[in-house]
Design a protein around this motif. Sequence first.
Motif, PDB file in Angstrom:
ATOM      1  N   VAL A  81       0.863  -1.087   0.125  1.00 55.44           N
ATOM      2  CA  VAL A  81       0.084   0.119   0.172  1.00 55.44           C
ATOM      3  C   VAL A  81       0.825   1.258  -0.049  1.00 55.44           C
ATOM      4  O   VAL A  81       0.428   2.305   0.237  1.00 55.44           O
ATOM      5  N   SER A  82       2.139   1.328  -0.093  1.00 55.77           N
ATOM      6  CA  SER A  82       2.972   2.192  -0.314  1.00 55.77           C
ATOM      7  C   SER A  82       3.284   2.573  -1.657  1.00 55.77           C
ATOM      8  O   SER A  82       4.119   3.492  -1.891  1.00 55.77           O
ATOM      9  N   ASP A  83       2.629   1.907  -2.792  1.00 54.50           N
ATOM     10  CA  ASP A  83       3.064   2.096  -4.194  1.00 54.50           C
ATOM     11  C   ASP A  83       1.952   3.164  -4.402  1.00 54.50           C
ATOM     12  O   ASP A  83       0.811   2.919  -4.908  1.00 54.50           O
ATOM     13  N   SER A 113      -8.202   7.857   6.085  1.00 56.06           N
ATOM     14  CA  SER A 113      -8.055   6.457   6.129  1.00 56.06           C
ATOM     15  C   SER A 113      -7.126   5.860   5.148  1.00 56.06           C
ATOM     16  O   SER A 113      -7.000   6.393   3.907  1.00 56.06           O
ATOM     17  N   GLY A 114      -6.439   4.671   5.426  1.00 59.04           N
ATOM     18  CA  GLY A 114      -5.810   4.173   4.627  1.00 59.04           C
ATOM     19  C   GLY A 114      -4.138   4.565   4.577  1.00 59.04           C
ATOM     20  O   GLY A 114      -3.761   5.347   5.662  1.00 59.04           O
ATOM     21  N   SER A 115      -3.451   4.136   3.822  1.00 57.06           N
ATOM     22  CA  SER A 115      -2.070   4.544   3.821  1.00 57.06           C
ATOM     23  C   SER A 115      -1.826   5.859   3.368  1.00 57.06           C
ATOM     24  O   SER A 115      -2.476   6.333   2.763  1.00 57.06           O
ATOM     25  N   LYS A 119      -4.150   8.138   0.998  1.00 57.27           N
ATOM     26  CA  LYS A 119      -4.648   9.556   1.083  1.00 57.27           C
ATOM     27  C   LYS A 119      -4.223  10.652   0.163  1.00 57.27           C
ATOM     28  O   LYS A 119      -4.850  11.585  -0.170  1.00 57.27           O
ATOM     29  N   MET A 120      -2.738  10.613   0.041  1.00 57.54           N
ATOM     30  CA  MET A 120      -2.366  11.587  -1.045  1.00 57.54           C
ATOM     31  C   MET A 120      -3.210  11.369  -2.336  1.00 57.54           C
ATOM     32  O   MET A 120      -3.290  12.417  -3.054  1.00 57.54           O
ATOM     33  N   THR A 121      -3.454  10.440  -2.762  1.00 52.17           N
ATOM     34  CA  THR A 121      -3.960  10.104  -4.227  1.00 52.17           C
ATOM     35  C   THR A 121      -5.456  10.568  -4.022  1.00 52.17           C
ATOM     36  O   THR A 121      -6.072  11.373  -4.957  1.00 52.17           O
ATOM     37  N   LEU A 122      -6.043  10.517  -3.184  1.00 49.88           N
ATOM     38  CA  LEU A 122      -7.534  10.824  -2.737  1.00 49.88           C
ATOM     39  C   LEU A 122      -7.188  12.382  -2.516  1.00 49.88           C
ATOM     40  O   LEU A 122      -8.438  13.173  -3.094  1.00 49.88           O
TER      41      LEU A 122
END
Length: 444
Positions: A81-83, A113-115, A119-122
Motif C-alpha cells: 500500500v506504499s505504491d 484513512s488508509g496508507s 490518502k495522497m491520491t484521494l
Amino acid sequence: MKRILFSCVGSTDPVRGLRDGSMLHIMRHYRPDKVVLYLSAEIREKDAKDHRFQRAFDDFEQRVPDYRPEIVRIESDIRDVSDFDCFYDEFGKYIRELQTAEPDAEILLNLSSGSVQMKMTLALLSADLRFRTRGIQVKTPEKAASKAQRTTDKEYDLEAEIELNEDFEADAPNRCEEPRLFMVQRETEKNQIRALLDAYNYEAISMMKPLLPSESMTLIHFLQMRAEYRYAEAEETAKLLGRTLPFKLYPIGKDLHASKRIRKEYREVSEYLLCLKLLQKNGKLTDMVIRLNPLILRLQKAYLKSCCDFDCEEIIDHSNGHEYICPQKICAYSADLAQYLPNAKRVDINLIFCMRLIAYFGKNKTEEGKLFYKLSKLNQKHRNTSAHTLNNITEEDIKESMGISSKILIEKLEKLLKTIYGDLCAPKLFDIYDTCNAYIYQMI
C-alpha cells in the motif's frame, strides 16, 4: 443532492481509541446515501476473520435507526500500500464509474484513512475538476498523532471499541474538516476556466489542458473549431456530442419548403455571423469589420433571391474562383436592367453593385436596404483603410458610419437572417456559445 462516500479503510477503522475511525465519523456527520469501502489485501483478511466493518455498521444502525446507507465493498489484492502509482488510476476509475452511474451526486473522499499513498491520491483527486468531489479530513480526538492502539494489532478488542464508542455521546465533537488547500486549488482553476469561457477563449483552455470531464473537453475543442470557422471539423465533432447534450448544437427551424442548397447556405452564413459575434463580444472590432465584407455580399445576394425574386447567377460568370459581372448577361436578362446599369463592367461582383440591384428592385428604402447601404459605407470608409494600415476600428468609428453600436449591428444582422431565411432561423442558434458555456460551468 445525493452523496456518495468513497473511503479507504485502514488501521484506524472502524473504531479506534473508543472513537470513530475516519470513515465512520464522516458517515455520522455527512450521512452519505452510499458508502464505498476500498479494502487492501491486509485489511480484507483482517475483516474476513472478525467482520469488523459489518459489526460496526450493525451497531451504528441500531443506535441511529433513521439512517440506512447502501454499503459497497471493493476488495483489492494489493499488498504494497506504499505504491503511489498503483492507486491513482485505480481510484480515478472507481470515482469515474460512480459519477457516471450517479452524475448528479457529490462524491465525498475520505482523506484520513488508509496508507499515506492512498490518502495522497484521494487528496489529488479531490482537487480534480473532472469529478464532483469534496475532500474530507477527520482530526484525531487528541488533535495530534494518535497513540491509540491500531485496529491491526493482535490486542485490539473489537467488541469493546464498538460498544464503548464515545462519539455516540451527545456532546461528542464533530472532527470533520474540509481542507481549504484543496478547495482553494479547485476553485482557482474553476475561476480561470470561467474567465476564459466568459472571453470565449477556447484555445487558451485547450492549451491549459485542465483536468475536466472528457465530455467538457470535447465540447471545448468543438467550440474552438467552431469559433475559428473550421466548419467541417466542428460538424464531425458535433456528431459525437449530440448523443449526450441536453440541447442542440445547431438548432434550426422547420421549413419544409427549404431546399438542401438553401439549408446549406443558411448554415454557412449563420456560422460565419456567429464568428463575427464572438469578435464583437471580445472587442476585436477591426477584425470584425474586415471580415464583414464576404458576409454582406452573401447576404445581399440571398436577399435579392429571397425578397426580390432575382438570382445573381443570371448575370455573373465564374472563373478561377471569382464571380464576375457579365454585361452581356445583363442585357440578355433585361433591357430595363441594362439601361439602369449602363456602365456595368466585367469586374468582381461587389457590395456597391448589389446595392444598385437592391435599389433597382425598389428595396433600398426598406429597413434591410438601409442597413445594406450603411454596411457598404462602413466597408468603404473603414475596412479598406484598416486592411492596409495600422489603424484600428473603434466603437466610435462604427457608430459614426452606422449610427448604431457594434452590438446592435450584430443584432440587426441576426434579424436580417430571419428576414431572408424565414422559419429556418432558430433564435437559440445565436446564443449557442453562451448555452455551451453555461453547460460547462455546471460540469465543473
